[in-house]
Design an enzyme around this catalytic site. Structure first.
Site, PDB file in Angstrom:
ATOM      1  N   HIS A  86       3.176  -6.618  -1.306  1.00 56.19           N
ATOM      2  CA  HIS A  86       3.410  -5.914  -2.579  1.00 56.19           C
ATOM      3  C   HIS A  86       2.676  -6.587  -3.734  1.00 56.19           C
ATOM      4  O   HIS A  86       2.434  -7.797  -3.714  1.00 56.19           O
ATOM      5  CB  HIS A  86       4.912  -5.760  -2.887  1.00 56.19           C
ATOM      6  CG  HIS A  86       5.639  -7.026  -3.246  1.00 56.19           C
ATOM      7  ND1 HIS A  86       6.834  -7.387  -2.666  1.00 56.19           N
ATOM      8  CD2 HIS A  86       5.372  -8.021  -4.153  1.00 56.19           C
ATOM      9  CE1 HIS A  86       7.257  -8.524  -3.196  1.00 56.19           C
ATOM     10  NE2 HIS A  86       6.393  -8.926  -4.089  1.00 56.19           N
ATOM     11  N   GLU A 126       6.387  -1.876  -3.423  1.00 57.95           N
ATOM     12  CA  GLU A 126       6.678  -2.269  -2.047  1.00 57.95           C
ATOM     13  C   GLU A 126       5.895  -1.386  -1.071  1.00 57.95           C
ATOM     14  O   GLU A 126       5.375  -0.341  -1.462  1.00 57.95           O
ATOM     15  CB  GLU A 126       8.192  -2.124  -1.804  1.00 57.95           C
ATOM     16  CG  GLU A 126       9.059  -3.063  -2.641  1.00 57.95           C
ATOM     17  CD  GLU A 126       9.060  -4.508  -2.136  1.00 57.95           C
ATOM     18  OE1 GLU A 126       8.038  -4.975  -1.598  1.00 57.95           O
ATOM     19  OE2 GLU A 126      10.108  -5.168  -2.295  1.00 57.95           O
ATOM     20  N   ASP A 177       5.010  -9.279   1.973  1.00 65.48           N
ATOM     21  CA  ASP A 177       4.846  -7.956   2.602  1.00 65.48           C
ATOM     22  C   ASP A 177       3.674  -7.183   1.977  1.00 65.48           C
ATOM     23  O   ASP A 177       3.508  -5.994   2.232  1.00 65.48           O
ATOM     24  CB  ASP A 177       6.146  -7.144   2.496  1.00 65.48           C
ATOM     25  CG  ASP A 177       6.578  -6.891   1.042  1.00 65.48           C
ATOM     26  OD1 ASP A 177       5.841  -7.288   0.109  1.00 65.48           O
ATOM     27  OD2 ASP A 177       7.650  -6.295   0.846  1.00 65.48           O
ATOM     28  N   ASP A 236       6.766  -6.286 -14.285  1.00 63.87           N
ATOM     29  CA  ASP A 236       8.035  -5.803 -13.752  1.00 63.87           C
ATOM     30  C   ASP A 236       9.238  -6.541 -14.325  1.00 63.87           C
ATOM     31  O   ASP A 236       9.096  -7.567 -14.991  1.00 63.87           O
ATOM     32  CB  ASP A 236       8.033  -5.882 -12.210  1.00 63.87           C
ATOM     33  CG  ASP A 236       7.370  -7.160 -11.694  1.00 63.87           C
ATOM     34  OD1 ASP A 236       7.334  -8.162 -12.443  1.00 63.87           O
ATOM     35  OD2 ASP A 236       6.880  -7.154 -10.564  1.00 63.87           O
TER      36      ASP A 236
HETATM   37  C1  F6R Z   1       6.419 -10.549 -10.027  1.00 65.60           C
HETATM   38  C2  F6R Z   1       5.441  -9.856  -9.192  1.00 65.60           C
HETATM   39  C3  F6R Z   1       5.487 -10.016  -7.719  1.00 65.60           C
HETATM   40  C4  F6R Z   1       5.187 -11.468  -7.309  1.00 65.60           C
HETATM   41  C5  F6R Z   1       5.285 -11.615  -5.793  1.00 65.60           C
HETATM   42  C6  F6R Z   1       5.011 -13.044  -5.363  1.00 65.60           C
HETATM   43  O1  F6R Z   1       6.202 -10.264 -11.388  1.00 65.60           O
HETATM   44  O2  F6R Z   1       4.624  -9.145  -9.702  1.00 65.60           O
HETATM   45  O3  F6R Z   1       4.565  -9.158  -7.106  1.00 65.60           O
HETATM   46  O4  F6R Z   1       3.888 -11.781  -7.741  1.00 65.60           O
HETATM   47  O5  F6R Z   1       6.557 -11.236  -5.379  1.00 65.60           O
HETATM   48  O6  F6R Z   1       6.026 -13.883  -5.839  1.00 65.60           O
HETATM   49  P1  F6R Z   1       5.863 -15.459  -5.768  1.00 65.60           P
HETATM   50  O7  F6R Z   1       4.739 -15.805  -6.667  1.00 65.60           O
HETATM   51  O8  F6R Z   1       7.157 -16.011  -6.280  1.00 65.60           O
HETATM   52  O9  F6R Z   1       5.569 -15.799  -4.354  1.00 65.60           O
END
Ligand code: F6R
Length: 262
Positions: A138, A143, A136, A67
């Site tokens: 994701h 989401e 959450d 992403d």
């Molecule tokens: C970002 C991604 C997101 C993160 C998730 C957890 O490329 O794919 O799904 O893996 O938001 O973020 P952290 O690791 O910062 O807790």
């Protein structure tokens, strides 16, 4: 689905890094799907160490990032482009032309997203998709309520994710509202998924993804349908799992040929 619980994030990351390194040694032109965020940092550090000290060769590897924030260019310090070069790509020998990250400045989002999907197909698909998880549930930026068959597309972040990610920005209002993300259908087509989750803040999302029903409100639960998905989690992220003793028992009773060693 395999749940591998280690005491610390470092231990879980070392194991997962070893698995990725083995994939690259076995298949030098492996295609990796990569996340950003705090979670993969110890794993990226370990891959860099293996590259430097054990000559793990990334020269034929291709990567696709999950992403990118819409509106942020590659030079923006909070862009995922910038993150990936700082934390991994600048320290290994992956050729720049093999690196794929969604373009946060694209003027035609649908056309860019179709092209991204096509490029993954042209490369023969993703061998290992590495994932973090949002509080959450994701994965990527799919989401809650994301279609379980979704493809690469624009998504609007939830206020929850904006709040979680505000720590990287000056303040909450500086966090972009929109992103390009691979879809859940895209992730599900990868040959193998490795999800990392560390810390108490992820415990509820992990519980719902592993032991709850498959549902679009918990996007990571789609991995229940993947025939080769593994969760590498620390004790805190595992703290709400009901069957943790069973997962540990399975892991400690693996036959030798299923172990992770090179
Ligand atoms: C970002 C991604 C997101 C993160 C998730 C957890 O490329 O794919 O799904 O893996 O938001 O973020 P952290 O690791 O910062 O807790």
């Amino acid at each position: 689905m395999e749940i591998i619980v280690q005491e610390t994030a470092e231990q879980a990351s070392m194991l997962a890094a070893r698995l990725i390194a083995k994939t690259i040694s076995d298949k030098p032109d492996a295609v990796l799907g990569l996340p950003t965020g705090s979670t993969p940092l110890p794993l990226y550090k370990e891959l860099i160490r293996i590259h430097k000290e054990e000559n793990l060769d990334f020269s034929s590897v291709t990567s696709f990032n999950l992403d990118e924030y819409l509106g942020l260019g590659p030079e923006h310090p909070q862009s995922y482009h910038h993150f990936m070069y700082e934390n991994l790509f600048n320290h290994i020998n992956i050729p720049a032309e093999n690196i794929n990250i969604p373009d946060g400045l694209t003027e035609n989002v649908p056309s860019f997203c179709n092209g991204y999907e096509q490029k993954i197909k042209d490369k023969g698909g993703i061998d290992i998709q590495l994932l973090g998880i949002g509080s959450d549930g994701h994965i990527g930026f799919n989401e809650p309520s994301s279609s379980l068959t979704s493809r690469t597309r624009i998504k609007t972040l939830t206020p929850n994710t904006i709040k979680d990610n505000a720590r990287f920005f000056e303040n909450e209002s500086a966090v972009p509202r929109h992103v390009i993300t691979m879809g859940l259908g895209t992730v599900m087509e990868s040959r193998e998924c490795i999800l990392l989750a560390f810390g108490e803040a992820k415990a509820e999302a992990v519980r719902q993804s592993v032991e709850g029903p498959l549902c679009a409100m918990v996007p990571a639960s789609v991995l229940q349908m993947h025939n080769r998905s593994r969760f590498f989690i620390d004790a805190e992220a595992a703290s709400k799992l009901e069957k943790v003793e069973y997962y540990n028992w399975v892991f400690s009773n693996k036959p030798a040929w299923q172990q992770f060693e090179k």
